[in-house]
Design a protein around this motif. Structure first.
Motif, PDB file in Angstrom:
ATOM      1  N   ARG A 101      25.089  17.908  55.270  1.00  0.00           N
ATOM      2  CA  ARG A 101      25.385  17.994  53.837  1.00  0.00           C
ATOM      3  C   ARG A 101      24.225  17.461  52.993  1.00  0.00           C
ATOM      4  O   ARG A 101      23.839  18.085  52.000  1.00  0.00           O
ATOM      5  N   THR A 102      23.655  16.326  53.363  1.00  0.00           N
ATOM      6  CA  THR A 102      22.605  15.734  52.526  1.00  0.00           C
ATOM      7  C   THR A 102      21.329  16.561  52.548  1.00  0.00           C
ATOM      8  O   THR A 102      20.619  16.645  51.542  1.00  0.00           O
ATOM      9  N   GLY A 103      21.021  17.187  53.690  1.00  0.00           N
ATOM     10  CA  GLY A 103      19.831  18.041  53.731  1.00  0.00           C
ATOM     11  C   GLY A 103      19.938  19.193  52.758  1.00  0.00           C
ATOM     12  O   GLY A 103      18.988  19.531  52.045  1.00  0.00           O
ATOM     13  N   ARG A 104      21.110  19.802  52.712  1.00  0.00           N
ATOM     14  CA  ARG A 104      21.320  20.907  51.779  1.00  0.00           C
ATOM     15  C   ARG A 104      21.295  20.403  50.333  1.00  0.00           C
ATOM     16  O   ARG A 104      20.748  21.056  49.438  1.00  0.00           O
ATOM     17  N   MET A 105      21.874  19.223  50.077  1.00  0.00           N
ATOM     18  CA  MET A 105      21.871  18.661  48.726  1.00  0.00           C
ATOM     19  C   MET A 105      20.457  18.336  48.268  1.00  0.00           C
ATOM     20  O   MET A 105      20.114  18.487  47.082  1.00  0.00           O
ATOM     21  N   ALA A 106      19.610  17.902  49.196  1.00  0.00           N
ATOM     22  CA  ALA A 106      18.234  17.559  48.839  1.00  0.00           C
ATOM     23  C   ALA A 106      17.479  18.773  48.332  1.00  0.00           C
ATOM     24  O   ALA A 106      16.714  18.691  47.357  1.00  0.00           O
ATOM     25  N   VAL A 107      17.682  19.913  48.981  1.00  0.00           N
ATOM     26  CA  VAL A 107      17.004  21.136  48.544  1.00  0.00           C
ATOM     27  C   VAL A 107      17.444  21.517  47.134  1.00  0.00           C
ATOM     28  O   VAL A 107      16.618  21.812  46.257  1.00  0.00           O
TER      29      VAL A 107
ATOM     30  N   VAL B  29      25.990  12.026  40.332  1.00  0.00           N
ATOM     31  CA  VAL B  29      27.196  11.933  41.166  1.00  0.00           C
ATOM     32  C   VAL B  29      26.901  12.419  42.585  1.00  0.00           C
ATOM     33  O   VAL B  29      27.361  11.823  43.568  1.00  0.00           O
ATOM     34  N   ASP B  30      26.114  13.467  42.716  1.00  0.00           N
ATOM     35  CA  ASP B  30      25.706  13.930  44.052  1.00  0.00           C
ATOM     36  C   ASP B  30      24.945  12.834  44.791  1.00  0.00           C
ATOM     37  O   ASP B  30      25.143  12.622  45.998  1.00  0.00           O
ATOM     38  N   HIS B  31      24.054  12.165  44.086  1.00  0.00           N
ATOM     39  CA  HIS B  31      23.284  11.077  44.687  1.00  0.00           C
ATOM     40  C   HIS B  31      24.200   9.953  45.153  1.00  0.00           C
ATOM     41  O   HIS B  31      24.043   9.418  46.261  1.00  0.00           O
ATOM     42  N   GLU B  32      25.162   9.600  44.332  1.00  0.00           N
ATOM     43  CA  GLU B  32      26.127   8.565  44.710  1.00  0.00           C
ATOM     44  C   GLU B  32      26.901   8.983  45.959  1.00  0.00           C
ATOM     45  O   GLU B  32      27.104   8.179  46.880  1.00  0.00           O
TER      46      GLU B  32
END
Length: 615
Positions: free
Chosen positions: A411-417, A350-353
């Motif tokens: 947001r996506t940079g933090r999610m990637a980590v 879901v995060d990826h979506e």
């Protein structure tokens, strides 16, 4: 392995390697179909499929070798003379040739074979996304090459045409790469503190730069853009001018020293060094003392590239996790059959979506704006009666993208980590070992919140977009329109929840507008995430509505599918749901009941779902 329109069997894979990343990433496929026109999609699909295969095989294999044997700097020759030589492993040169000749930069600037116009820059970003399944480090030079080309396309008066041609070449032997040198030791994110000076040289008929730059990625690029201050220019960003500083001129090294390469945690493929300008020849780009605004155009694309890179890395980390969970057995069955792992994989998916939907929407807006500007310059053949309409669309897109781009990057940079870290955990001890790719994914991911502005810097840029571009106006209009279009009973409760949050967000925006600057800055990061959550929820709900109606972007139609309804519901529940006893008494079995749909892309008949009970 089995890949059908019904479900992907990840347990049939040994690892996320020697596969086609485009074929496996149905999230990217859907978003590309949503944001491209019909003719763009028809042209792009086979090429993205081919590129996904190339990255999944040769580029991914080479990336592991490069991580162990990356570029090395030889600043001096054996006689002690400056040579500024960066020595690259052959695997890196192979990757460069294959990727650039696939059109990753060229096709977004010059009409590729089979088309009358260039592809939108969203095509370049989709290819960067796929490239980052294999190597985030290599994507940095690719992104900066596109960024430097964009700056010259917009601001060069024609005197630097040969550099633009090199940056956009489809032939590797004629290609030059781009870079941007911004950071200085005393400045960091405070670009206005730049001390590098530019002085006009009458004899050479160019400027000469003196000073130093502290973090210079793609250090030996021939198409490097640098900010410097001309003598007599005012302090701060308003006094900066933009220059192109080549690595060499007519076979002679420019007057600069590459002092050393940084010993970095990750992104080994891109050589990042320290540069000392010693009277280096430099060519003014655009108008003097307008450099920061011109560089900001490149920075917008770089931040989007960073977000696309984050989404690609999340995709690879998720793929490795699905594969490992599908074929590693514990306690008598694959670990993806255990409830906790199912829940983890569902939420990672879901995060990826969410990250991909938000980033591709920002890419769509960016592409609209750039097409409008190209049309206004006469670079595209557009009927006169369409020009005014394009101009209006471009202005609307610009105001909204100025808000969304820094948010996407933050947001996506933090999610990637976070995703890369947990993907390592799913691998167990192997994930911590350099022989396995999750080790590199986490090391590479750590730079994504830093490149092109930290989360704090980006959050302050969100405030500037709201203040200077009144970006809240198009934002509120777009979210309201999306929510009004949602009517299906399966997502009605989620839509109502977001409608309430949307009203609260509007109140928050109005409140911050009346507060002093310090208070607004104090809340800027929370606001950044709030905007992401509300906008992404509206995006996912809108896509779910279309899927429930049997609409499939890029297709003639299809059966109603409730998979995206599940994704949207889960996103809304996780970001905005409030549950008694932290949900322990809720009876929620979402991850167990919908694992194959969310994680394996299995279609869902809407008739089999019940409207969720309000928590």
């Amino acid at each position: 392995m089995t890949i059908t329109d019904d479900r992907i069997d990840y347990g049939a894979l040994e690892e996320g390697r020697h596969v086609n990343y485009w074929t496996l990433d149905r999230t990217l496929q859907r978003e590309v179909a949503r944001i491209y026109t019909e003719d763009e999609l028809e042209w792009a699909r086979p090429r993205l499929e081919s590129f996904g295969d190339l990255v999944g095989h040769t580029v991914a294999d080479n990336a592991d070798v490069i991580d162990d044997h990356g570029p090395e700097l030889e600043p001096y020759d054996k006689h002690g003379e400056i040579q500024n030589r960066v020595r690259y492993p052959p695997e890196q040169l192979e990757n460069e040739r294959l990727v650039y000749e696939s059109g990753i930069v060229a096709d977004a600037f010059e009409a590729p074979p089979g088309r009358d116009e260039p592809m939108p820059l969203a095509y370049n970003l989709a290819m960067q996304y796929l490239l980052c399944y294999a190597d985030v480090g290599f994507d940095c030079p690719v992104a900066m090459t596109a960024g430097a080309a964009l700056v010259l396309e917009k601001f060069d008066d024609g005197s630097l045409e040969s550099y633009y041609d090199g940056l956009t070449s489809r032939t590797y032997d004629d290609l030059i790469e781009g870079a941007m040198f911004l950071t200085e030791k005393q400045g960091g994110s405070d670009v206005g503190a730049t001390e590098t000076r530019a002085e006009w040289d009458d004899d050479a008929e160019c400027y000469r730069l003196t000073g130093e730059k502290w973090f210079c990625s793609n250090v030996d690029a021939q198409g490097t853009l640098v900010l410097a201050r001309i003598e007599g220019a005012p302090d701060g960003t308003s006094g900066l001018s933009l220059f192109l500083v080549p690595h060499e001129l007519e076979g002679e090294l420019n007057d600069q020293l590459y002092r050393r390469l940084k010993d970095k945690l990750g992104t080994i493929a891109v050589p990042t060094g320290e540069v000392e300008f010693r009277g280096a020849k430099a060519f003014l780009v655009g108008e003097p003392e307008n450099g920061f605004r011109q560089m900001a155009e490149m920075l917008n694309l770089e931040r989007l590239s960073n977000a696309a890179a984050s989404c690609g890395l999340i995709g690879r980390a998720l793929l490795e996790s699905k594969v490992r969970a599908g074929n590693r057995e514990a306690f008598g069955k694959p670990i993806d059959q255990h409830p906790l792992m199912r829940q983890d994989l569902v939420d990672m998916a879901v995060d990826h979506e969410a990250a991909t939907a938000f980033t591709m929407e920002a890419a769509r807006l960016f592409s609209i704006r750039e097409r409008a500007e190209r049309a206004a310059r006469g670079d595209l053949e557009i009927p006169d009666d369409r020009l005014e309409e394009l101009e209006t669309e471009g202005e609307h897109a610009y105001r909204l993208m100025r808000l969304l781009i820094p948010i996407a990057k933050a947001r996506t940079g933090r999610m990637a980590v976070g995703t890369a870290s947990y993907a390592m955990e799913i691998q167990g001890g192997n994930g911590y070992v350099n022989d396995f790719v999750t080790n590199r994914l986490l090391r590479d991911a750590q730079v994504l919140p830093i490149w092109e502005g930290t989360e704090n810097v980006l959050s302050l840029d969100v405030l500037r977009a709201l203040d200077r571009e009144a970006a809240h106006e198009p934002f509120l209009e777009v979210v309201e329109a999306r929510l009004e279009a949602v009517s299906h009973p399966l997502i009605a409760d989620s839509a109502e929840a977001i409608e309430r949050e949307f009203q609260d967000l509007g109140t928050a925006l109005a409140t911050l507008a009346t507060k002093d600057g310090e208070y607004a800055q104090l809340q800027a990061k929370e606001l950044t995430h709030y905007v992401f959550d509300v906008f992404t929820a509206a995006l996912l709900l809108g896509e779910a509505q279309r899927a429930l109606e049997g609409q499939r972007d890029g297709c003639d139609g299809g059966e109603p599918d409730a998979r995206l309804a599940l994704v949207a519901r889960r996103f809304v529940d996780r970001q905005f749901g409030t549950r008694a006893a932290r949900g322990l008494t809720s009876g929620d079995r979402f991850a167990l009941e919908h694992f194959d749909a969310v994680v394996g892309y299995e279609p869902v008949d809407p008739a089999t779902l019940d409207r969720p009970e309000t928590q």
